[in-house]
Design a protein around this motif. Structure first.
Motif, mmCIF file in Angstrom:
data_model
loop_
_atom_site.group_PDB
_atom_site.id
_atom_site.type_symbol
_atom_site.label_atom_id
_atom_site.label_comp_id
_atom_site.label_asym_id
_atom_site.label_seq_id
_atom_site.Cartn_x
_atom_site.Cartn_y
_atom_site.Cartn_z
ATOM 1 N N ASP A 9 0.817 -1.224 0.000
ATOM 2 C CA ASP A 9 0.000 0.000 0.000
ATOM 3 C C ASP A 9 0.848 1.271 0.000
ATOM 4 O OD1 ASP A 9 -2.362 -1.445 0.024
ATOM 5 O OD2 ASP A 9 -2.561 -1.383 2.211
ATOM 6 N N LYS A 10 2.162 1.110 0.131
ATOM 7 C CA LYS A 10 3.122 2.220 0.185
ATOM 8 C C LYS A 10 2.914 3.096 1.416
ATOM 9 C CE LYS A 10 3.611 2.219 -4.860
ATOM 10 N NZ LYS A 10 4.671 1.206 -4.799
ATOM 11 N N THR A 11 2.487 2.436 2.503
ATOM 12 C CA THR A 11 2.309 3.146 3.779
ATOM 13 C C THR A 11 3.324 2.698 4.825
ATOM 14 O OG1 THR A 11 0.647 1.522 4.511
ATOM 15 C CG2 THR A 11 -0.150 3.508 3.386
ATOM 16 N N PHE A 12 4.272 1.828 4.429
ATOM 17 C CA PHE A 12 5.345 1.486 5.370
ATOM 18 C C PHE A 12 6.297 2.679 5.433
ATOM 19 C CE2 PHE A 12 9.665 -0.004 6.222
ATOM 20 C CZ PHE A 12 9.470 -0.433 7.525
ATOM 21 N N ILE A 13 6.221 3.431 6.484
ATOM 22 C CA ILE A 13 6.913 4.710 6.697
ATOM 23 C C ILE A 13 6.363 5.751 5.711
ATOM 24 C CG2 ILE A 13 9.104 5.953 6.863
ATOM 25 C CD1 ILE A 13 10.470 3.239 7.383
ATOM 26 N N ASN A 14 6.686 5.577 4.423
ATOM 27 C CA ASN A 14 6.172 6.448 3.362
ATOM 28 C C ASN A 14 6.396 5.743 2.026
ATOM 29 O OD1 ASN A 14 8.905 6.890 2.611
ATOM 30 N ND2 ASN A 14 9.054 8.640 4.003
ATOM 31 N N GLU A 15 6.042 6.404 0.949
ATOM 32 C CA GLU A 15 6.146 5.775 -0.366
ATOM 33 C C GLU A 15 7.585 5.419 -0.712
ATOM 34 O OE1 GLU A 15 4.867 6.559 -5.053
ATOM 35 O OE2 GLU A 15 4.348 8.022 -3.497
ATOM 36 N N TYR A 16 8.533 6.299 -0.377
ATOM 37 C CA TYR A 16 9.937 6.035 -0.707
ATOM 38 C C TYR A 16 10.422 4.748 -0.047
ATOM 39 C CZ TYR A 16 14.992 6.220 -0.567
ATOM 40 O OH TYR A 16 16.322 5.872 -0.665
ATOM 41 N N TYR A 17 10.220 4.617 1.258
ATOM 42 C CA TYR A 17 10.727 3.437 1.954
ATOM 43 C C TYR A 17 9.954 2.180 1.561
ATOM 44 C CZ TYR A 17 13.981 6.041 4.854
ATOM 45 O OH TYR A 17 15.043 6.802 5.282
ATOM 46 N N SER A 18 8.671 2.313 1.281
ATOM 47 C CA SER A 18 7.902 1.156 0.817
ATOM 48 C C SER A 18 8.476 0.627 -0.490
ATOM 49 C CB SER A 18 6.433 1.539 0.630
ATOM 50 O OG SER A 18 5.848 1.915 1.853
ATOM 51 N N ASN A 19 8.759 1.527 -1.424
ATOM 52 C CA ASN A 19 9.348 1.109 -2.705
ATOM 53 C C ASN A 19 10.753 0.555 -2.513
ATOM 54 O OD1 ASN A 19 7.118 1.841 -4.248
ATOM 55 N ND2 ASN A 19 7.845 3.935 -4.560
ATOM 56 N N TYR A 20 11.498 1.165 -1.609
ATOM 57 C CA TYR A 20 12.875 0.732 -1.330
ATOM 58 C C TYR A 20 12.887 -0.708 -0.802
ATOM 59 C CZ TYR A 20 17.452 0.692 0.991
ATOM 60 O OH TYR A 20 18.715 0.351 1.407
ATOM 61 N N VAL A 21 12.017 -0.991 0.166
ATOM 62 C CA VAL A 21 11.948 -2.336 0.739
ATOM 63 C C VAL A 21 11.441 -3.334 -0.294
ATOM 64 C CG1 VAL A 21 10.733 -3.756 2.435
ATOM 65 C CG2 VAL A 21 11.695 -1.551 3.117
#
Length: 255
Positions: free
Chosen positions: A166-178
């Protein structure tokens, strides 16, 4: 119904087994023992990684911080650090990449020691993990002989995987990074085993004697979360079940 068939099949296998499924289009979910505690093996590396990302996002550490890996720190089996001679200076981001993509055991213990078990467990709780915990370092035979084993809960881990999707892990950047790191996982014989590289799977595996786990996001046309854990089982039989179940669900949700 497919999940009745899955439940019937898993209930006829030996050991303490479970799975959890979430349709990411509808949030419909199905499972078997999904709220139980399971032996973690290398799946514990996923919440460790996510905790470190949270530390970095709060400027409590940096991916650029260099840590010394001593020769005596090196562990057998999975990973690449034990292929190097002597001591190694390596940054936290590289240690995380090794821990997730190659399931490097040495990198994992170095990170656990650097951040501390209590600090990591406190971060687990803040992420909503209450049954998923670190109790010891990897390959700590003394702690293991005392019954201390790292634990995971499939339903808890699925919440984190859904945040990543959902890209809500911390924020969109970190969600995509993980997500990008999990897509580069090199141990791909379980959930992706029968998928012939046609479907992307962002996942983390774990295995040990009589134990096999895999948890991840399966990027079919209708993406879903799929998590498996099992111990005191026939690994061969359980992994066939994992591969066949993953393939059958992909055939349904990729239409």
């Amino acid at each position: 119904m497919i999940f009745d068939e899955i439940n019937n099949r898993i209930s006829n296998l030996s050991g303490h087994l479970g799975y959890y499924f979430i349709d990411l289009s509808t949030n419909e979910s199905y499972g078997f023992n999904e709220e139980d505690e399971f032996l973690a093996a290398s799946v514990i590396k996923l919440p460790i990684y996510l905790s470190i990302c949270r530390f970095v996002s709060r400027n409590e550490t940096s991916f650029d911080t260099v840590v010394k890996v001593k020769n005596e720190d090196k562990l057998p089996s999975c990973g690449g650090l034990n292929c190097f001679t002597g001591d190694i200076d390596i940054n936290i981001e590289s240690l995380c990449n090794l821990m997730i993509r190659l399931s490097d055991n040495t990198a994992t213990n170095v990170l656990i020691n650097y951040f501390g078990i209590d600090r990591l467990n406190n971060e687990f709780v803040s992420m909503g993990l209450h049954k998923t915990k670190i109790y010891r370092l990897l390959f700590d035979s003394v702690a293991s002989s005392k019954g201390l084993e790292n634990k995971i809960c499939l339903k808890e881990l699925s919440i984190l995987l859904k945040q990543i999707y959902d890209k809500t892990f911390i924020n969109e950047y970190y969600s995509n990074y993980v997500n990008d790191c999990l897509l580069k996982q090199q141990v791909n014989h379980k959930i992706p085993g029968y998928l012939n590289d046609e479907i992307e799977v962002a996942h983390k595996t774990g295995e040990d004697d009589n134990l096999s786990n895999d948890v991840g996001i399966v990027y079919t046309k209708k993406p879903f979360i799929l998590c498996f854990a099992g111990h005191d089982t026939s690994v061969t039989d359980f992994e066939i079940f994992i591969r066949e179940t993953s393939r059958d669900l992909v055939n349904i949700y990729n239409k």
